[in-house]
Design a protein around this motif. Structure first.
Motif, PDB file in Angstrom:
ATOM      1  N   ALA A  58     -14.671  79.192 -32.772  1.00  0.00           N
ATOM      2  CA  ALA A  58     -13.880  77.960 -32.774  1.00  0.00           C
ATOM      3  C   ALA A  58     -14.627  76.796 -32.118  1.00  0.00           C
ATOM      4  N   HIS A  59     -15.550  77.115 -31.204  1.00  0.00           N
ATOM      5  CA  HIS A  59     -16.198  76.040 -30.438  1.00  0.00           C
ATOM      6  C   HIS A  59     -17.544  75.627 -31.003  1.00  0.00           C
ATOM      7  N   VAL A  60     -17.794  75.979 -32.254  1.00  0.00           N
ATOM      8  CA  VAL A  60     -19.104  75.651 -32.823  1.00  0.00           C
ATOM      9  C   VAL A  60     -18.966  74.672 -33.984  1.00  0.00           C
ATOM     10  N   ARG A  61     -19.805  73.659 -33.954  1.00  0.00           N
ATOM     11  CA  ARG A  61     -19.857  72.695 -35.060  1.00  0.00           C
ATOM     12  C   ARG A  61     -21.290  72.607 -35.559  1.00  0.00           C
ATOM     13  N   GLY A  62     -21.426  72.205 -36.799  1.00  0.00           N
ATOM     14  CA  GLY A  62     -22.779  72.080 -37.334  1.00  0.00           C
ATOM     15  C   GLY A  62     -22.931  70.829 -38.186  1.00  0.00           C
ATOM     16  N   LEU A  63     -24.123  70.238 -38.105  1.00  0.00           N
ATOM     17  CA  LEU A  63     -24.469  69.097 -38.962  1.00  0.00           C
ATOM     18  C   LEU A  63     -25.764  69.449 -39.643  1.00  0.00           C
ATOM     19  N   LYS A  64     -25.870  69.157 -40.916  1.00  0.00           N
ATOM     20  CA  LYS A  64     -27.121  69.425 -41.616  1.00  0.00           C
ATOM     21  C   LYS A  64     -27.713  68.096 -42.072  1.00  0.00           C
ATOM     22  N   LEU A  65     -28.904  67.795 -41.605  1.00  0.00           N
ATOM     23  CA  LEU A  65     -29.573  66.576 -42.077  1.00  0.00           C
ATOM     24  C   LEU A  65     -30.206  66.863 -43.434  1.00  0.00           C
ATOM     25  N   SER A  66     -30.324  65.812 -44.240  1.00  0.00           N
ATOM     26  CA  SER A  66     -30.786  66.012 -45.620  1.00  0.00           C
ATOM     27  C   SER A  66     -32.242  66.462 -45.693  1.00  0.00           C
ATOM     28  N   CYS A  67     -33.038  66.120 -44.697  1.00  0.00           N
ATOM     29  CA  CYS A  67     -34.427  66.585 -44.653  1.00  0.00           C
ATOM     30  C   CYS A  67     -34.941  66.455 -43.227  1.00  0.00           C
ATOM     31  N   ASN A  68     -36.148  66.919 -42.987  1.00  0.00           N
ATOM     32  CA  ASN A  68     -36.686  66.914 -41.634  1.00  0.00           C
ATOM     33  C   ASN A  68     -36.987  65.483 -41.169  1.00  0.00           C
ATOM     34  N   LYS A  69     -36.242  65.022 -40.160  1.00  0.00           N
ATOM     35  CA  LYS A  69     -36.425  63.655 -39.671  1.00  0.00           C
ATOM     36  C   LYS A  69     -37.026  63.628 -38.286  1.00  0.00           C
ATOM     37  N   GLY A  70     -37.255  64.806 -37.718  1.00  0.00           N
ATOM     38  CA  GLY A  70     -37.862  64.862 -36.386  1.00  0.00           C
ATOM     39  C   GLY A  70     -36.822  65.024 -35.288  1.00  0.00           C
ATOM     40  N   TYR A  81     -17.352  71.754 -27.027  1.00  0.00           N
ATOM     41  CA  TYR A  81     -17.955  72.490 -28.157  1.00  0.00           C
ATOM     42  C   TYR A  81     -19.480  72.401 -28.181  1.00  0.00           C
ATOM     43  N   LEU A  82     -20.061  73.277 -29.012  1.00  0.00           N
ATOM     44  CA  LEU A  82     -21.503  73.243 -29.260  1.00  0.00           C
ATOM     45  C   LEU A  82     -21.718  72.563 -30.606  1.00  0.00           C
ATOM     46  N   LEU A  83     -22.722  71.692 -30.670  1.00  0.00           N
ATOM     47  CA  LEU A  83     -23.025  71.047 -31.952  1.00  0.00           C
ATOM     48  C   LEU A  83     -24.483  71.317 -32.313  1.00  0.00           C
ATOM     49  N   PHE A  84     -24.683  72.090 -33.373  1.00  0.00           N
ATOM     50  CA  PHE A  84     -26.039  72.377 -33.830  1.00  0.00           C
ATOM     51  C   PHE A  84     -26.400  71.390 -34.934  1.00  0.00           C
ATOM     52  N   VAL A  85     -27.540  70.727 -34.765  1.00  0.00           N
ATOM     53  CA  VAL A  85     -27.987  69.787 -35.794  1.00  0.00           C
ATOM     54  C   VAL A  85     -29.190  70.399 -36.498  1.00  0.00           C
ATOM     55  N   ASP A  86     -29.015  70.758 -37.754  1.00  0.00           N
ATOM     56  CA  ASP A  86     -30.127  71.333 -38.505  1.00  0.00           C
ATOM     57  C   ASP A  86     -30.986  70.196 -39.058  1.00  0.00           C
ATOM     58  N   ASP A 108     -33.467  80.004 -42.867  1.00  0.00           N
ATOM     59  CA  ASP A 108     -32.006  80.099 -43.048  1.00  0.00           C
ATOM     60  C   ASP A 108     -31.208  79.632 -41.821  1.00  0.00           C
ATOM     61  N   THR A 109     -31.796  78.716 -41.049  1.00  0.00           N
ATOM     62  CA  THR A 109     -31.096  78.196 -39.862  1.00  0.00           C
ATOM     63  C   THR A 109     -29.709  77.649 -40.224  1.00  0.00           C
ATOM     64  N   TRP A 110     -29.654  76.835 -41.297  1.00  0.00           N
ATOM     65  CA  TRP A 110     -28.361  76.231 -41.640  1.00  0.00           C
ATOM     66  C   TRP A 110     -27.339  77.274 -42.044  1.00  0.00           C
ATOM     67  N   ARG A 111     -27.778  78.290 -42.761  1.00  0.00           N
ATOM     68  CA  ARG A 111     -26.851  79.348 -43.165  1.00  0.00           C
ATOM     69  C   ARG A 111     -26.253  80.006 -41.911  1.00  0.00           C
ATOM     70  N   GLN A 112     -27.101  80.238 -40.920  1.00  0.00           N
ATOM     71  CA  GLN A 112     -26.630  80.849 -39.666  1.00  0.00           C
ATOM     72  C   GLN A 112     -25.678  79.912 -38.915  1.00  0.00           C
ATOM     73  N   ILE A 113     -26.019  78.615 -38.889  1.00  0.00           N
ATOM     74  CA  ILE A 113     -25.144  77.645 -38.204  1.00  0.00           C
ATOM     75  C   ILE A 113     -23.787  77.617 -38.891  1.00  0.00           C
ATOM     76  N   SER A 114     -23.848  77.538 -40.213  1.00  0.00           N
ATOM     77  CA  SER A 114     -22.624  77.453 -41.004  1.00  0.00           C
ATOM     78  C   SER A 114     -21.738  78.682 -40.765  1.00  0.00           C
ATOM     79  N   ALA A 115     -22.367  79.873 -40.726  1.00  0.00           N
ATOM     80  CA  ALA A 115     -21.592  81.096 -40.465  1.00  0.00           C
ATOM     81  C   ALA A 115     -20.980  81.025 -39.068  1.00  0.00           C
ATOM     82  N   ALA A 116     -21.746  80.523 -38.101  1.00  0.00           N
ATOM     83  CA  ALA A 116     -21.247  80.449 -36.714  1.00  0.00           C
ATOM     84  C   ALA A 116     -20.028  79.532 -36.614  1.00  0.00           C
TER      85      ALA A 116
END
Ligand code: UDP
Ligand code: MG
Length: 320
Positions: A73-85, A49-54, A60-68
């Motif tokens: 089926a092969h896409v996962r997403g993680l959203k960090l609470s704020c910009n950590k680098g 799978y692909l894992l996108f870490v926002d 709207d990157t996270w909105r796009q990741i979430s929609a994907a």
């Protein structure tokens, strides 16, 4: 040799994304297509799978990741609470898979190298470094500063792979080993060579960014370089000690000369040279204090043992 099972390896491709709404759909199509082809060719398990870490994007990157994650089926997403680098986002995304490839969202790194990396992994390498065969697309300034930085790090005894950034494959045991480094001051490309295990290199040509602008402006690049030096070596502190020693020795010699001059009655001239020396020494001392302060600050931050990042949302983890 690594201890993978004889069945097909499950691959996770981890993509840190910070304000990447302009390149996200391109990235998804390209990487998704490539993953599909590797699965089709029987190179990797269909559970890959692909894992996108926002990394706390403000667009709207996270909105796009979430929609994907809902549409593929092969896409996962993680959203960090704020910009950590970038580095923290990468570590958070070190997924649960047999092999993990990390790649930037702008796909400046050639995705075709991923296939080579997987072959190298199957051949028994735990770490496969993506190395830029050419940096024609980088500015002369970026090339020069990268070279100077690399040489400086080598001089200070830090092992790094030249022209390798964060495009690499890690086996699950190399990933586990990397996660045992609990420091907060993170410079992954300096830590990976410390992990050891059999490694290989795959060469590729780096391209232009497809869209959007670099998320690594000069100040972030300098912060990463500073992080690299202070997290990997105490050589600057030793250089201070050595410099202090040499200056003290010269000063003792100067005192002797001045005293002899006074005794034999030569008038001391040269107000300007005294003032220049004074300012110079003032500057050197401030710089040395600054370097020591930098390490002290790092110790202060490390002792707090704060978490590197917080996951705010997870999407697509129910999929195979
Ligand atoms: N990135 C990130 N957090 C940040 C800065 C960058 O996750 O605070 C990601 C970014 O989205 C990209 C990767 O790190 O996927 C590398 O950034 P970029 O391509 O802008 O760097 P460059 O190629 O210019 O060095
Ligand atoms: Mg880039």
């Amino acid at each position: 040799m690594n201890s993978q099972s004889p069945s097909l390896p499950r691959l996770a491709i981890v993509v840190p994304c910070y304000n990447e709404s302009e390149v996200f759909s391109y990235c998804l199509t390209e990487l998704g297509g490539y993953l599909g082809r590797m699965i089709g060719d029987g190179m990797i398990s269909p559970a890959s799978y692909l894992l996108f870490v926002d990394d706390g994007s403000r667009d709207d990157t996270w909105r796009q990741i979430s929609a994907a994650t809902k549409n593929h089926a092969h896409v996962r997403g993680l959203k960090l609470s704020c910009n950590k680098g970038h580095q923290a986002a990468l570590l958070t995304g070190l997924a649960n898979a047999d092999a993990i490839v990390s790649i930037d969202a702008d796909l400046q790194d050639d995705i075709n190298a991923i296939g080579e990396m997987v072959k190298s992994y199957v051949a028994g390498h735990d770490v496969v470094y993506g190395v830029r065969a050419s940096r024609q697309t980088d500015t002369a300034f970026k090339r020069m500063t990268a070279e100077v930085f690399y040489r400086l790090m080598t001089m200070m005894g830090v092992k790094q792979v030249f022209n390798h950034a964060d495009f690499r494959l890690l086996s699950s045991r190399a990933r586990d080993a990397l996660l045992e480094y609990h420091e907060r001051n993170i410079y992954i490309r300096g830590l990976v060579p410390l992990v050891g295990f059999p490694s290989a290199e795959v060469y590729y040509d780096r391209r232009e960014r497809t869209a959007g602008v670099s998320k690594y402006p000069l100040h972030k690049m300098m912060a990463l370089a500073l992080e690299g030096i202070t997290s990997m070596t105490v050589m600057p502190l030793r250089i201070i000690t050595l410099t202090g020693f040499i200056i003290s020795a010269v000063a003792i010699l100067a005192i002797v000369v001045v005293l002899i001059n006074k005794m034999i009655g030569n008038p001391i001239q040269g107000w300007a040279s005294v003032i220049v020396a004074l300012f110079f020494m003032g500057g050197v001392q401030m710089l040395c204090l600054g370097i020591i302060g930098e390490y002290l600050g790092k110790i202060y931050l490390e002792t707090k043992r704060r978490p590197r990042s917080h996951i705010e949302e997870k999407e697509g983890f129910g999929s195979p």
